[in-house]
Motif scaffolding. Structure first.
Motif, short mmCIF file in Angstrom:
data_model
loop_
_atom_site.label_atom_id
_atom_site.label_comp_id
_atom_site.label_asym_id
_atom_site.label_seq_id
_atom_site.Cartn_x
_atom_site.Cartn_y
_atom_site.Cartn_z
N TRP A 40 12.52 21.77 15.53
CA TRP A 40 13.11 22.05 14.21
C TRP A 40 13.25 20.75 13.41
O TRP A 40 12.93 20.71 12.22
CB TRP A 40 14.46 22.73 14.40
N ARG A 41 13.72 19.70 14.10
CA ARG A 41 13.89 18.40 13.43
C ARG A 41 12.53 17.89 12.93
O ARG A 41 12.40 17.43 11.80
CB ARG A 41 14.53 17.40 14.40
N HIS A 42 11.50 17.98 13.78
CA HIS A 42 10.16 17.53 13.39
C HIS A 42 9.64 18.33 12.20
O HIS A 42 9.01 17.77 11.30
CB HIS A 42 9.18 17.63 14.56
N LEU A 43 9.91 19.63 12.17
CA LEU A 43 9.44 20.46 11.07
C LEU A 43 10.17 20.11 9.77
O LEU A 43 9.56 20.11 8.70
CB LEU A 43 9.58 21.95 11.41
N ASN A 44 11.45 19.80 9.87
CA ASN A 44 12.17 19.35 8.68
C ASN A 44 11.64 18.01 8.19
O ASN A 44 11.54 17.78 6.98
CB ASN A 44 13.68 19.31 8.93
N ASN A 45 11.28 17.13 9.13
CA ASN A 45 10.66 15.86 8.74
C ASN A 45 9.32 16.11 8.05
O ASN A 45 8.99 15.45 7.06
CB ASN A 45 10.45 14.96 9.96
N GLN A 46 8.55 17.06 8.59
CA GLN A 46 7.27 17.41 7.99
C GLN A 46 7.47 17.87 6.55
O GLN A 46 6.75 17.43 5.64
CB GLN A 46 6.60 18.52 8.81
N LYS A 47 8.46 18.73 6.33
CA LYS A 47 8.78 19.19 4.97
C LYS A 47 9.13 18.02 4.06
O LYS A 47 8.69 17.96 2.92
CB LYS A 47 9.96 20.17 5.00
N GLU B 178 0.83 -1.21 0.00
CA GLU B 178 0.00 0.00 0.00
C GLU B 178 0.86 1.25 0.00
O GLU B 178 2.00 1.25 0.45
CB GLU B 178 -0.97 -0.01 1.18
N MET B 179 0.27 2.33 -0.52
CA MET B 179 1.00 3.59 -0.63
C MET B 179 1.22 4.20 0.75
O MET B 179 0.38 4.06 1.64
CB MET B 179 0.21 4.59 -1.47
N GLU B 180 2.35 4.84 0.90
CA GLU B 180 2.66 5.50 2.17
C GLU B 180 1.72 6.68 2.37
O GLU B 180 1.35 7.36 1.42
CB GLU B 180 4.09 6.02 2.14
N ASP B 181 1.34 6.94 3.61
CA ASP B 181 0.50 8.08 3.91
C ASP B 181 1.37 9.25 4.34
O ASP B 181 1.56 9.51 5.52
CB ASP B 181 -0.51 7.72 5.01
N TYR B 182 1.93 9.93 3.35
CA TYR B 182 2.86 11.02 3.63
C TYR B 182 2.20 12.17 4.38
O TYR B 182 2.81 12.77 5.26
CB TYR B 182 3.49 11.53 2.34
N LEU B 183 0.95 12.49 4.04
CA LEU B 183 0.28 13.60 4.72
C LEU B 183 -0.01 13.27 6.17
O LEU B 183 0.08 14.13 7.04
CB LEU B 183 -1.00 14.00 3.98
N ALA C 129 1.49 15.31 9.33
CA ALA C 129 0.64 15.83 10.41
C ALA C 129 1.18 15.41 11.77
O ALA C 129 1.18 16.20 12.72
CB ALA C 129 -0.80 15.35 10.22
N ASN C 130 1.65 14.16 11.87
CA ASN C 130 2.24 13.67 13.12
C ASN C 130 3.48 14.49 13.48
O ASN C 130 3.69 14.84 14.65
CB ASN C 130 2.63 12.19 13.01
N GLU C 131 4.30 14.78 12.48
CA GLU C 131 5.52 15.56 12.72
C GLU C 131 5.16 16.99 13.16
O GLU C 131 5.80 17.54 14.06
CB GLU C 131 6.40 15.60 11.46
N LYS C 132 4.15 17.58 12.54
CA LYS C 132 3.72 18.93 12.92
C LYS C 132 3.26 18.94 14.38
O LYS C 132 3.60 19.84 15.13
CB LYS C 132 2.60 19.43 12.00
N GLN C 133 2.48 17.93 14.77
CA GLN C 133 1.98 17.84 16.14
C GLN C 133 3.14 17.68 17.13
O GLN C 133 3.17 18.33 18.17
CB GLN C 133 0.99 16.67 16.27
N ALA C 134 4.10 16.84 16.77
CA ALA C 134 5.28 16.64 17.62
C ALA C 134 6.07 17.95 17.75
O ALA C 134 6.58 18.28 18.82
CB ALA C 134 6.16 15.53 17.04
#
Length: 143
Positions: free
Chosen positions: A30-37, A2-7, A11-16
């Motif tokens: 900062w690390r979480h926001l870069n992961n989000q990007k 199945e396709m990865e759920d990137y969004l 969202a998880n990274e933004k919340q973290a």
């Protein structure tokens, strides 16, 4: 497979990141926001986003990045990040009233006693909307 759920991951990274910001763990945020990007870019690539639409999704975490930099007292860097979000959204003619008010607040911290209208018109006129172009404008060429 199945396709990865990137969004969802984004969202998880933004919340973290939001949690880390509240707890003043800025490096973690900062690390979480870069992961989000990163997840946003994977999503944009998979969906075949245009360059402009890719910049819009890529720029959105920079609003939170700007907040971190503001909290750290790095006002020019904060303005660069907020300007990137603004410029990317402006480039695709999305509503920007709220963003423009935020941008002005960030601007006034970085450049006291300089007219915001001039900055805004120059930012809008920039030929490129990518982060490096916006950052260089804010931090090297302005005022």
């Amino acid at each position: 497979m199945e396709m990865e759920d990137y969004l969802g991951e984004a969202a998880n990274e933004k919340q973290a990141a939001k949690t880390a910001i509240k707890e003043k763990r800025f490096d973690d945020a900062w690390r979480h926001l870069n992961n989000q990007k990163e997840y946003y870019l994977r999503h944009a690539s998979r969906m075949g986003f245009s360059k402009t639409d890719t910049l819009v999704i890529d720029s959105s975490p920079h609003e939170d990045m700007a907040n971190i930099l503001r909290l750290e007292g790095k006002h020019k860097n904060a303005l660069s990040n907020m300007s990137y979000t603004y410029k990317a959204v402006y480039a695709v003619n999305r509503p920007i009233i709220t963003l423009e008010k935020k941008l002005e607040a960030y601007y006034n911290r970085a450049y006291k006693k300089q007219p915001f209208k001039r900055f805004l018109s120059l930012l809008k006129a920039l030929p490129n909307s990518d982060f490096v172009s916006v950052r260089d404008f804010v931090e090297k060429f302005f005022p």
